[in-house]
Write a protein that holds these residues in place. Sequence first.
Motif, PDB file in Angstrom:
ATOM      1  N   ILE A  26      20.601 -10.570  82.774  1.00 27.52           N
ATOM      2  CA  ILE A  26      19.198 -10.182  82.575  1.00 27.52           C
ATOM      3  C   ILE A  26      18.399 -11.317  81.950  1.00 27.52           C
ATOM      4  O   ILE A  26      17.341 -11.711  82.451  1.00 27.52           O
ATOM      5  CB  ILE A  26      19.106  -8.920  81.690  1.00 27.52           C
ATOM      6  CG1 ILE A  26      19.746  -7.722  82.387  1.00 27.52           C
ATOM      7  CG2 ILE A  26      17.638  -8.606  81.373  1.00 27.52           C
ATOM      8  CD1 ILE A  26      19.854  -6.488  81.511  1.00 27.52           C
ATOM      9  N   VAL A  27      18.919 -11.860  80.840  1.00 20.33           N
ATOM     10  CA  VAL A  27      18.163 -12.870  80.094  1.00 20.33           C
ATOM     11  C   VAL A  27      17.959 -14.141  80.906  1.00 20.33           C
ATOM     12  O   VAL A  27      16.833 -14.656  81.021  1.00 20.33           O
ATOM     13  CB  VAL A  27      18.877 -13.204  78.769  1.00 20.33           C
ATOM     14  CG1 VAL A  27      18.186 -14.379  78.066  1.00 20.33           C
ATOM     15  CG2 VAL A  27      18.892 -11.994  77.854  1.00 20.33           C
ATOM     16  N   SER A 181      12.461  -6.183  81.703  1.00 18.52           N
ATOM     17  CA  SER A 181      13.707  -6.844  81.285  1.00 18.52           C
ATOM     18  C   SER A 181      14.025  -6.530  79.828  1.00 18.52           C
ATOM     19  O   SER A 181      15.194  -6.309  79.477  1.00 18.52           O
ATOM     20  CB  SER A 181      13.607  -8.363  81.481  1.00 18.52           C
ATOM     21  OG  SER A 181      13.530  -8.688  82.855  1.00 18.52           O
ATOM     22  N   LEU A 182      13.000  -6.497  78.983  1.00 22.95           N
ATOM     23  CA  LEU A 182      13.221  -6.129  77.585  1.00 22.95           C
ATOM     24  C   LEU A 182      13.688  -4.682  77.470  1.00 22.95           C
ATOM     25  O   LEU A 182      14.533  -4.356  76.629  1.00 22.95           O
ATOM     26  CB  LEU A 182      11.942  -6.341  76.770  1.00 22.95           C
ATOM     27  CG  LEU A 182      11.550  -7.794  76.509  1.00 22.95           C
ATOM     28  CD1 LEU A 182      10.217  -7.860  75.780  1.00 22.95           C
ATOM     29  CD2 LEU A 182      12.631  -8.495  75.705  1.00 22.95           C
ATOM     30  N   PHE A 183      13.139  -3.825  78.327  1.00 23.07           N
ATOM     31  CA  PHE A 183      13.604  -2.439  78.346  1.00 23.07           C
ATOM     32  C   PHE A 183      15.064  -2.370  78.768  1.00 23.07           C
ATOM     33  O   PHE A 183      15.870  -1.654  78.163  1.00 23.07           O
ATOM     34  CB  PHE A 183      12.741  -1.618  79.309  1.00 23.07           C
ATOM     35  CG  PHE A 183      13.265  -0.215  79.536  1.00 23.07           C
ATOM     36  CD1 PHE A 183      13.056   0.782  78.598  1.00 23.07           C
ATOM     37  CD2 PHE A 183      13.984   0.087  80.683  1.00 23.07           C
ATOM     38  CE1 PHE A 183      13.546   2.063  78.801  1.00 23.07           C
ATOM     39  CE2 PHE A 183      14.488   1.366  80.891  1.00 23.07           C
ATOM     40  CZ  PHE A 183      14.261   2.356  79.947  1.00 23.07           C
ATOM     41  N   PHE A 184      15.412  -3.115  79.816  1.00 22.95           N
ATOM     42  CA  PHE A 184      16.801  -3.150  80.278  1.00 22.95           C
ATOM     43  C   PHE A 184      17.724  -3.669  79.178  1.00 22.95           C
ATOM     44  O   PHE A 184      18.824  -3.136  78.964  1.00 22.95           O
ATOM     45  CB  PHE A 184      16.935  -4.050  81.514  1.00 22.95           C
ATOM     46  CG  PHE A 184      16.207  -3.553  82.735  1.00 22.95           C
ATOM     47  CD1 PHE A 184      16.083  -2.194  82.989  1.00 22.95           C
ATOM     48  CD2 PHE A 184      15.639  -4.456  83.631  1.00 22.95           C
ATOM     49  CE1 PHE A 184      15.406  -1.733  84.117  1.00 22.95           C
ATOM     50  CE2 PHE A 184      14.963  -4.010  84.755  1.00 22.95           C
ATOM     51  CZ  PHE A 184      14.849  -2.634  85.000  1.00 22.95           C
ATOM     52  N   LEU A 210      16.450 -11.205  70.933  1.00 25.42           N
ATOM     53  CA  LEU A 210      16.930 -12.491  71.418  1.00 25.42           C
ATOM     54  C   LEU A 210      16.491 -12.737  72.859  1.00 25.42           C
ATOM     55  O   LEU A 210      16.179 -13.871  73.241  1.00 25.42           O
ATOM     56  CB  LEU A 210      18.461 -12.555  71.304  1.00 25.42           C
ATOM     57  CG  LEU A 210      19.011 -12.539  69.872  1.00 25.42           C
ATOM     58  CD1 LEU A 210      20.527 -12.464  69.881  1.00 25.42           C
ATOM     59  CD2 LEU A 210      18.544 -13.772  69.109  1.00 25.42           C
ATOM     60  N   GLY A 211      16.454 -11.681  73.663  1.00 27.26           N
ATOM     61  CA  GLY A 211      15.990 -11.812  75.033  1.00 27.26           C
ATOM     62  C   GLY A 211      14.524 -12.192  75.089  1.00 27.26           C
ATOM     63  O   GLY A 211      14.110 -13.039  75.896  1.00 27.26           O
ATOM     64  N   ALA A 212      13.714 -11.567  74.241  1.00 21.64           N
ATOM     65  CA  ALA A 212      12.284 -11.887  74.193  1.00 21.64           C
ATOM     66  C   ALA A 212      12.065 -13.335  73.778  1.00 21.64           C
ATOM     67  O   ALA A 212      11.186 -14.029  74.317  1.00 21.64           O
ATOM     68  CB  ALA A 212      11.582 -10.947  73.215  1.00 21.64           C
TER      69      ALA A 212
END
Length: 229
Positions: A26-27, A181-184, A210-212
């Motif tokens: 995802i990231v 993506s942040l929701f996932f 961390l993804g954000a």
Amino acid sequence: MTHSEAHKSHRVGWLRPAVLGANDGIVSTASLIIGVAAANTTQENILLAGVAGLAAGALSMAAGEYVSVSSQSDTENADLALEKKSLEDNLESEKDELAKIYQDRGLESALARQVAEQLMAHDALGAHARDEIGISKNASARPVQAAVYSAGAFTVGAALPLSVAWIIPGYYLIVAVAVLSLFFLAFLGGLAARAGGASIMIGAFRVAFLGALAMGLTAVVGRIFGIVA
């Protein structure tokens, strides 16, 4: 009436590579898509970059997990071979060593010796592997399992932002990919925490934050290169 706890440590063998693969899928793919899109690239090139990132990432995750876990497995097997040889050559010393471990854990000397003798009579190598070396069946290295779970999870994770980029083109692509993506990621973090018996909120927040951060930095890089170009 018997009481039993639902322990989660037996899931470590597949949970770690699966969570790592999906999170990385995802990231990395969302960040790649956002970075390319921020550079004012066409949707066709954005999707091409995303698909290339998915394929390369899945293969890289599989290879990386296999090599890493294989190294762990080689080390474990070498330790077991060394311990097996020591049991053949110095059985009494190994009994004393195991008894000392149990004594340090709180057993009386005589009882510790008795426990060591009985466990070694049943499975000497298994007892020393578990209590002296720290190798257990639940946590032993499985390279193929780790590679398959990691690559499969990466593919699933990468497919999510890639699907969003395909469905929602144009002006809203970056926002849609970032938000979904942040929701996932939050959902994945919470799910992994639940499977591991940890705090769902902490797991979700940690992964999403961390993804954000990764997506934000990639967007800045893409915007800079887009302006330069």
